[in-house]
Design a protein around this motif. Structure first.
Motif, PDB file in Angstrom:
ATOM      1  N   PHE A  56      -4.980  -4.771  38.867  1.00 26.67           N
ATOM      2  CA  PHE A  56      -5.772  -5.310  37.765  1.00 26.67           C
ATOM      3  C   PHE A  56      -6.375  -4.108  37.050  1.00 26.67           C
ATOM      4  CE2 PHE A  56      -9.578  -8.418  36.876  1.00 26.67           C
ATOM      5  CZ  PHE A  56      -9.373  -8.279  35.511  1.00 26.67           C
ATOM      6  N   GLU A  57      -6.008  -3.905  35.797  1.00 31.07           N
ATOM      7  CA  GLU A  57      -6.487  -2.730  35.065  1.00 31.07           C
ATOM      8  C   GLU A  57      -6.972  -3.108  33.682  1.00 31.07           C
ATOM      9  OE1 GLU A  57      -3.125   0.043  34.477  1.00 31.07           O
ATOM     10  OE2 GLU A  57      -1.860  -1.627  35.124  1.00 31.07           O
ATOM     11  N   ALA A  58      -7.878  -2.298  33.162  1.00 29.84           N
ATOM     12  CA  ALA A  58      -8.428  -2.534  31.832  1.00 29.84           C
ATOM     13  C   ALA A  58      -9.089  -1.256  31.341  1.00 29.84           C
ATOM     14  CB  ALA A  58      -9.448  -3.672  31.860  1.00 29.84           C
ATOM     15  N   THR A  59      -9.156  -1.129  30.014  1.00 28.51           N
ATOM     16  CA  THR A  59      -9.958  -0.074  29.402  1.00 28.51           C
ATOM     17  C   THR A  59     -11.322  -0.676  29.084  1.00 28.51           C
ATOM     18  OG1 THR A  59      -7.992   0.978  28.458  1.00 28.51           O
ATOM     19  CG2 THR A  59     -10.127   1.551  27.485  1.00 28.51           C
ATOM     20  N   VAL A  60     -12.366  -0.084  29.641  1.00 24.66           N
ATOM     21  CA  VAL A  60     -13.701  -0.673  29.604  1.00 24.66           C
ATOM     22  C   VAL A  60     -14.666   0.276  28.903  1.00 24.66           C
ATOM     23  CG1 VAL A  60     -15.581  -1.598  31.016  1.00 24.66           C
ATOM     24  CG2 VAL A  60     -13.207  -1.868  31.774  1.00 24.66           C
ATOM     25  N   ARG A  61     -15.517  -0.293  28.040  1.00 25.68           N
ATOM     26  CA  ARG A  61     -16.509   0.537  27.339  1.00 25.68           C
ATOM     27  C   ARG A  61     -17.841  -0.198  27.260  1.00 25.68           C
ATOM     28  NH1 ARG A  61     -14.082   2.144  22.124  1.00 25.68           N
ATOM     29  NH2 ARG A  61     -14.965   0.275  21.154  1.00 25.68           N
ATOM     30  N   PHE A  62     -18.906   0.422  27.773  1.00 22.69           N
ATOM     31  CA  PHE A  62     -20.246  -0.120  27.581  1.00 22.69           C
ATOM     32  C   PHE A  62     -20.667   0.138  26.132  1.00 22.69           C
ATOM     33  CE2 PHE A  62     -20.322   0.480  32.196  1.00 22.69           C
ATOM     34  CZ  PHE A  62     -20.939  -0.693  32.612  1.00 22.69           C
ATOM     35  N   GLU A  63     -20.970  -0.936  25.409  1.00 23.91           N
ATOM     36  CA  GLU A  63     -21.442  -0.788  24.033  1.00 23.91           C
ATOM     37  C   GLU A  63     -22.964  -0.659  23.983  1.00 23.91           C
ATOM     38  OE1 GLU A  63     -19.317  -0.215  21.882  1.00 23.91           O
ATOM     39  OE2 GLU A  63     -17.439  -1.185  22.507  1.00 23.91           O
ATOM     40  N   ALA A  64     -23.636  -1.399  24.856  1.00 20.99           N
ATOM     41  CA  ALA A  64     -25.093  -1.331  24.945  1.00 20.99           C
ATOM     42  C   ALA A  64     -25.503  -1.838  26.314  1.00 20.99           C
ATOM     43  CB  ALA A  64     -25.743  -2.192  23.854  1.00 20.99           C
ATOM     44  N   VAL A  65     -26.574  -1.263  26.871  1.00 18.29           N
ATOM     45  CA  VAL A  65     -27.067  -1.683  28.186  1.00 18.29           C
ATOM     46  C   VAL A  65     -28.585  -1.785  28.138  1.00 18.29           C
ATOM     47  CG1 VAL A  65     -25.139  -0.691  29.482  1.00 18.29           C
ATOM     48  CG2 VAL A  65     -27.142   0.707  29.010  1.00 18.29           C
ATOM     49  N   ASN A  66     -29.114  -2.716  28.910  1.00 23.75           N
ATOM     50  CA  ASN A  66     -30.564  -2.824  29.016  1.00 23.75           C
ATOM     51  C   ASN A  66     -31.149  -1.623  29.745  1.00 23.75           C
ATOM     52  OD1 ASN A  66     -30.167  -5.281  27.795  1.00 23.75           O
ATOM     53  ND2 ASN A  66     -30.599  -6.511  29.623  1.00 23.75           N
ATOM     54  N   GLU A  67     -30.399  -1.120  30.740  1.00 25.80           N
ATOM     55  CA  GLU A  67     -30.783   0.057  31.508  1.00 25.80           C
ATOM     56  C   GLU A  67     -29.553   0.550  32.244  1.00 25.80           C
ATOM     57  OE1 GLU A  67     -33.828  -1.294  34.087  1.00 25.80           O
ATOM     58  OE2 GLU A  67     -32.617  -2.896  34.967  1.00 25.80           O
ATOM     59  N   ALA A 100      -8.552  -3.352  49.138  1.00 24.68           N
ATOM     60  CA  ALA A 100      -8.496  -2.985  47.725  1.00 24.68           C
ATOM     61  C   ALA A 100      -8.878  -1.524  47.541  1.00 24.68           C
ATOM     62  CB  ALA A 100      -9.414  -3.877  46.893  1.00 24.68           C
ATOM     63  N   ARG A 101      -8.378  -0.948  46.467  1.00 27.39           N
ATOM     64  CA  ARG A 101      -8.686   0.425  46.058  1.00 27.39           C
ATOM     65  C   ARG A 101      -9.271   0.406  44.647  1.00 27.39           C
ATOM     66  NH1 ARG A 101      -5.623   4.729  48.529  1.00 27.39           N
ATOM     67  NH2 ARG A 101      -4.447   3.975  50.331  1.00 27.39           N
ATOM     68  N   TRP A 102     -10.270   1.235  44.422  1.00 27.77           N
ATOM     69  CA  TRP A 102     -10.999   1.319  43.149  1.00 27.77           C
ATOM     70  C   TRP A 102     -10.593   2.621  42.466  1.00 27.77           C
ATOM     71  CZ3 TRP A 102     -13.566   1.723  38.896  1.00 27.77           C
ATOM     72  CH2 TRP A 102     -14.590   0.851  38.509  1.00 27.77           C
ATOM     73  N   PHE A 103      -9.975   2.544  41.249  1.00 21.39           N
ATOM     74  CA  PHE A 103      -9.563   3.725  40.495  1.00 21.39           C
ATOM     75  C   PHE A 103     -10.419   3.863  39.239  1.00 21.39           C
ATOM     76  CE2 PHE A 103      -5.943   2.624  43.042  1.00 21.39           C
ATOM     77  CZ  PHE A 103      -5.372   3.839  43.404  1.00 21.39           C
ATOM     78  N   PHE A 104     -10.962   5.043  39.040  1.00 18.17           N
ATOM     79  CA  PHE A 104     -11.815   5.362  37.895  1.00 18.17           C
ATOM     80  C   PHE A 104     -11.121   6.475  37.116  1.00 18.17           C
ATOM     81  CE2 PHE A 104     -15.207   7.853  35.923  1.00 18.17           C
ATOM     82  CZ  PHE A 104     -16.119   6.916  35.471  1.00 18.17           C
ATOM     83  N   ASP A 105     -10.629   6.162  35.911  1.00 17.94           N
ATOM     84  CA  ASP A 105      -9.870   7.131  35.117  1.00 17.94           C
ATOM     85  C   ASP A 105      -8.757   7.783  35.945  1.00 17.94           C
ATOM     86  OD1 ASP A 105     -10.851   6.822  32.579  1.00 17.94           O
ATOM     87  OD2 ASP A 105     -12.336   8.412  32.720  1.00 17.94           O
ATOM     88  N   GLY A 106      -8.038   6.948  36.691  1.00 18.63           N
ATOM     89  CA  GLY A 106      -6.857   7.420  37.401  1.00 18.63           C
ATOM     90  C   GLY A 106      -7.100   7.994  38.774  1.00 18.63           C
ATOM     91  N   ARG A 107      -8.370   8.061  39.229  1.00 17.63           N
ATOM     92  CA  ARG A 107      -8.673   8.640  40.534  1.00 17.63           C
ATOM     93  C   ARG A 107      -9.290   7.600  41.448  1.00 17.63           C
ATOM     94  NH1 ARG A 107      -5.791  13.277  40.847  1.00 17.63           N
ATOM     95  NH2 ARG A 107      -5.850  14.297  38.832  1.00 17.63           N
ATOM     96  N   GLY A 115       1.976  -2.583  50.963  1.00 16.61           N
ATOM     97  CA  GLY A 115       0.957  -1.807  50.273  1.00 16.61           C
ATOM     98  C   GLY A 115       0.642  -0.502  50.945  1.00 16.61           C
ATOM     99  N   TYR A 116       1.602   0.103  51.612  1.00 13.74           N
ATOM    100  CA  TYR A 116       1.311   1.303  52.392  1.00 13.74           C
ATOM    101  C   TYR A 116       1.773   2.581  51.710  1.00 13.74           C
ATOM    102  CZ  TYR A 116       0.520  -2.404  55.676  1.00 13.74           C
ATOM    103  OH  TYR A 116       0.041  -3.554  56.254  1.00 13.74           O
ATOM    104  N   LEU A 117       2.422   2.462  50.562  1.00  9.04           N
ATOM    105  CA  LEU A 117       2.793   3.637  49.785  1.00  9.04           C
ATOM    106  C   LEU A 117       1.570   4.117  49.009  1.00  9.04           C
ATOM    107  CD1 LEU A 117       6.159   2.215  48.532  1.00  9.04           C
ATOM    108  CD2 LEU A 117       5.942   4.228  49.976  1.00  9.04           C
ATOM    109  N   ARG A 118       1.334   5.417  49.014  1.00 10.62           N
ATOM    110  CA  ARG A 118       0.122   5.975  48.394  1.00 10.62           C
ATOM    111  C   ARG A 118       0.275   6.017  46.878  1.00 10.62           C
ATOM    112  NH1 ARG A 118      -1.761  11.728  47.980  1.00 10.62           N
ATOM    113  NH2 ARG A 118       0.106  12.338  49.096  1.00 10.62           N
ATOM    114  N   PRO A 119      -0.591   5.328  46.145  1.00 15.14           N
ATOM    115  CA  PRO A 119      -0.490   5.369  44.682  1.00 15.14           C
ATOM    116  C   PRO A 119      -0.927   6.716  44.137  1.00 15.14           C
ATOM    117  CG  PRO A 119      -1.855   3.520  45.448  1.00 15.14           C
ATOM    118  CD  PRO A 119      -1.658   4.433  46.595  1.00 15.14           C
ATOM    119  N   ALA A 120      -0.472   7.020  42.917  1.00 16.90           N
ATOM    120  CA  ALA A 120      -0.949   8.222  42.238  1.00 16.90           C
ATOM    121  C   ALA A 120      -2.463   8.151  42.113  1.00 16.90           C
ATOM    122  CB  ALA A 120      -0.306   8.326  40.856  1.00 16.90           C
ATOM    123  N   GLY A 121      -3.126   9.277  42.348  1.00 17.95           N
ATOM    124  CA  GLY A 121      -4.576   9.312  42.255  1.00 17.95           C
ATOM    125  C   GLY A 121      -5.289   8.960  43.533  1.00 17.95           C
TER     126      GLY A 121
END
Length: 629
Positions: free
Chosen positions: A99-110, A184-191, A230-236
């Motif tokens: 599951f992938e997406a390009t995400v951008r915070f436009e405004a945050v309360n904090e 699950a694995r968490w990737f941030f900008d490919g890492r 799911g045992y093959l190591r993904p890039a990053g």
């Protein structure tokens, strides 16, 4: 490239690209997990289930805005939650997916406000559901999270981590989560920056986007079905940390305390050995006898379960471990089930079909089939395991490489091929061959950082080690370095160099934290590591440009050099010109006599006849330049 063109390109990419993307050997959570295996939707590995770039200007069909304000604006989906948590659901239930997406915070309360990719969320948004969360302040200790919202509307945060730089506001971050069942694995900008083994899967939950106390925009949302292996190591991703007999360098091997130390050290998997007692109870023990690791004596197969349980399995290692007992396989699995972790279980020595059947029965009784991986040196034991429980992945242990590991892997239905590290490093190309066949590679038993580095570089998926804490720390340092600020520099030719045509400088570019590198000479692509051919360049100044892109951005470097006209350079041109023999004799005679004008004139007369036109023009130009000096 336009959005529509890019969409078409991505929809029709080869399915094999996605077929080697997943390695779900993850660990470290302490929460209890639901091990019911959900039924996957009717998709195949590589199928793109969701692919949306919001170019239509409206919410896609089937997307359900549960609460909050959701709208498509300027080619992006924009979600706003002025307070609380708001979500939009879509997709369908999948067991193995990216599951992938390009995400951008436009405004945050904090800076503590967040957005999430929902990994298992019912279409109507009811609890419980699982999410992968990113705060705008991603450098905080909990900047990234895996968490569950329970039916009691309480948060169960199982794993936290941080990113090397803040998401902030106005910055696109490429987020990807790879899910395999409860892992699950968490990737941030490919890492990869975070793992979990604690997902509780439902029977029908799909995907979602969630915002909390912020306005967030999303683009290029994509969900892809992954292969169940799911045992093959993904890039990053770093290599998987497999604790040999638990943390056997820090605690007595093959005990529950060794398992606990390894778990706390960050091991993704525990590797242990199983053998039967005289009365057929599978016990966790490496040696064929109890002599080395207990105060008892004799072969394990000659001792009853009651006799084995009475032995002290800790004092031999250190006094503080006195009273540790040999665990049964059932006890070990129960500990993993309740406290977190996965088991790479070696069937030690020859086992009959009935003995393997008993092992399988224990695994099933403890509801651990989704978290146990069987390996053995004994081919018969693997055949029995596959026949009795084809849902269990199997790996073949080897001290030396087989003549054709790929063919053997296919014959035995292997999920992994697990050789000794020395044998693997002697023929590293076998990793690529096995990966192409969809087979993972786990090397044993490696306690040296130098060998960790060698194995990581050749693409090894997992490393079995006595030092899981050190390997986990080494991984963390590697990932931090990989996510550092990118840098490139041109080492050769050096900026300002003056070169004649007889020289062949090797184009050398150094880079740090760069995944994609493009190098050009006067705007045309060139390949680093290859000699530059100066014979075809015009005399004068030329520019090399290197541009590198890494997780933290894009950088570039330039260097200029000058091709100068010299007698030696002209000789190199003439002798390498490919001219026919009579023409070559005349040219070299003029060169030897210093008659540059005559040399130029003869080269021009023979152009296209006995001498290539382009080469003739370069020879003539250089000869006239020398004649003018």
């Amino acid at each position: 490239m336009s959005k529509s063109a890019d969409l078409l390109r991505r929809r029709f990419r080869p399915r094999s690209i996605a077929a080697l993307t997943a390695l779900a050997l993850t660990g470290g959570a302490l929460a209890a997990v639901n091990l019911t295996t959900p039924t996957s939707a009717a998709a195949e590995p590589g199928d793109v289930v969701v692919n949306e770039n919001f170019s239509s200007g409206t919410l896609p069909a089937g997307w359900r805005a549960i609460d909050g304000e959701w709208k498509v604006e300027n080619g992006r989906l924009r979600g706003t939650a002025t307070s609380g948590t708001k979500k939009i659901t879509f997709g369908r239930h999948l067991t193995d997916f990216r599951f992938e997406a390009t995400v951008r915070f436009e405004a945050v309360n904090e800076a503590t406000r967040w957005t999430s990719l929902g990994l298992d969320v019912p279409a109507d948004g009811r609890t419980p559901w699982w999410i992968a969360t990113m705060r705008s302040g991603t450098t905080a200790a909990n900047g990234l999270e895996f968490a569950q919202l329970t039916t009691a509307n309480a948060w169960n945060v199982t794993n936290t981590g941080s990113a090397p730089y803040p998401a902030g506001t106005g910055r696109d971050i490429k987020v990807a989560i790879e899910v395999h069942g409860n892992q699950a694995r968490w990737f941030f900008d490919g890492r990869q920056l975070l793992r979990t083994t604690s997902l509780t899967r439902s029977a029908d939950g799909g995907q979602a986007l969630i915002v909390n106390g912020s306005t967030v925009s999303f683009d290029d949302v994509r969900v892809t079905e992954l292969p169940p292996n799911g045992y093959l190591r993904p890039a990053g991703s770093p290599v998987t940390v497999i604790a040999h007999r638990g943390a056997s360098s820090a605690a007595p091997e093959n005990t529950l305390v060794s398992q606990e130390v390894a778990r706390r050290a960050g091991a993704d998997w525990i590797e242990n050995d199983v053998q039967p007692s005289r009365d057929g109870v599978p016990f966790v023990l490496h040696d064929g006898t109890v002599d080395r690791t207990t105060e008892g004596t004799g072969p394990i197969r000659n001792l009853t379960a009651a006799q084995l349980k009475a032995l002290d399995a800790g004092s031999w290692f250190a006094p503080q471990y006195a009273g540790q007992r040999l665990p049964t396989l059932a006890e070990q699995l129960a500990d993993l089930r309740t406290r977190g972790g996965n088991l790479l279980l070696e069937i030690k020595g020859a086992h009959s079909r009935d003995e393997v059947a008993t092992i399988v029965e224990v695994i099933r009784a403890e509801q651990m089939t989704s978290r146990v991986f069987i390996q053995s040196f004994e081919i018969d034991a693997l055949r029995h395991s596959y026949a009795l429980a084809p849902e269990l992945p199997i790996g073949l242990l080897r001290g030396s490489l087989d003549a054709d590991p790929v063919a053997l892997a296919k014959e035995l239905h292997l999920t992994a091929y697990n050789p000794a590290a020395g044998a693997l490093l002697g023929k590293p190309g076998i990793v690529t061959d096995l990966h192409a066949a969809g087979v993972a590679v786990m090397a044993w038993t490696v306690n040296s950082a130098a060998q960790w580095q060698q194995l990581e570089r050749i693409g090894t998926d997992g490393i079995i080690t006595d030092r899981p804490a050190e390997l986990a720390g080494w991984n963390a340092a590697l990932m931090q370095g990989a996510a550092a600020e990118p840098a490139v520099s041109i080492a050769s030719p050096v900026d300002g160099a003056k070169l004649d045509r007889a020289q062949q400088p090797v184009l050398a570019v150094t880079r740090t934290a760069v995944d994609t590198l493009t190098v050009t000479l006067d705007g045309a692509p060139v390949e680093p590591g290859k000699p530059l051919d100066l014979t075809g360049l015009a005399a004068g100044t030329h520019t090399v440009k290197a541009e590198g892109t890494g997780p933290a951005g894009t950088v570039s470097a330039t260097a200029t050099f000058t091709v100068t006209v010299t007698r030696a350079g002209l000789a190199h041109l003439v002798l390498g010109s490919g001219a026919e023999a009579p023409t070559l004799q005349v040219l070299t005679a003029h060169l030897a006599g210093g008659r540059y004008a005559e040399l130029a004139a003869h080269a021009e007369r023979q152009a296209g006849r006995t001498l290539d036109r382009t080469v003739a023009a370069t020879i003539a130009a250089d000869a006239r330049a020398l004649a003018a000096n």
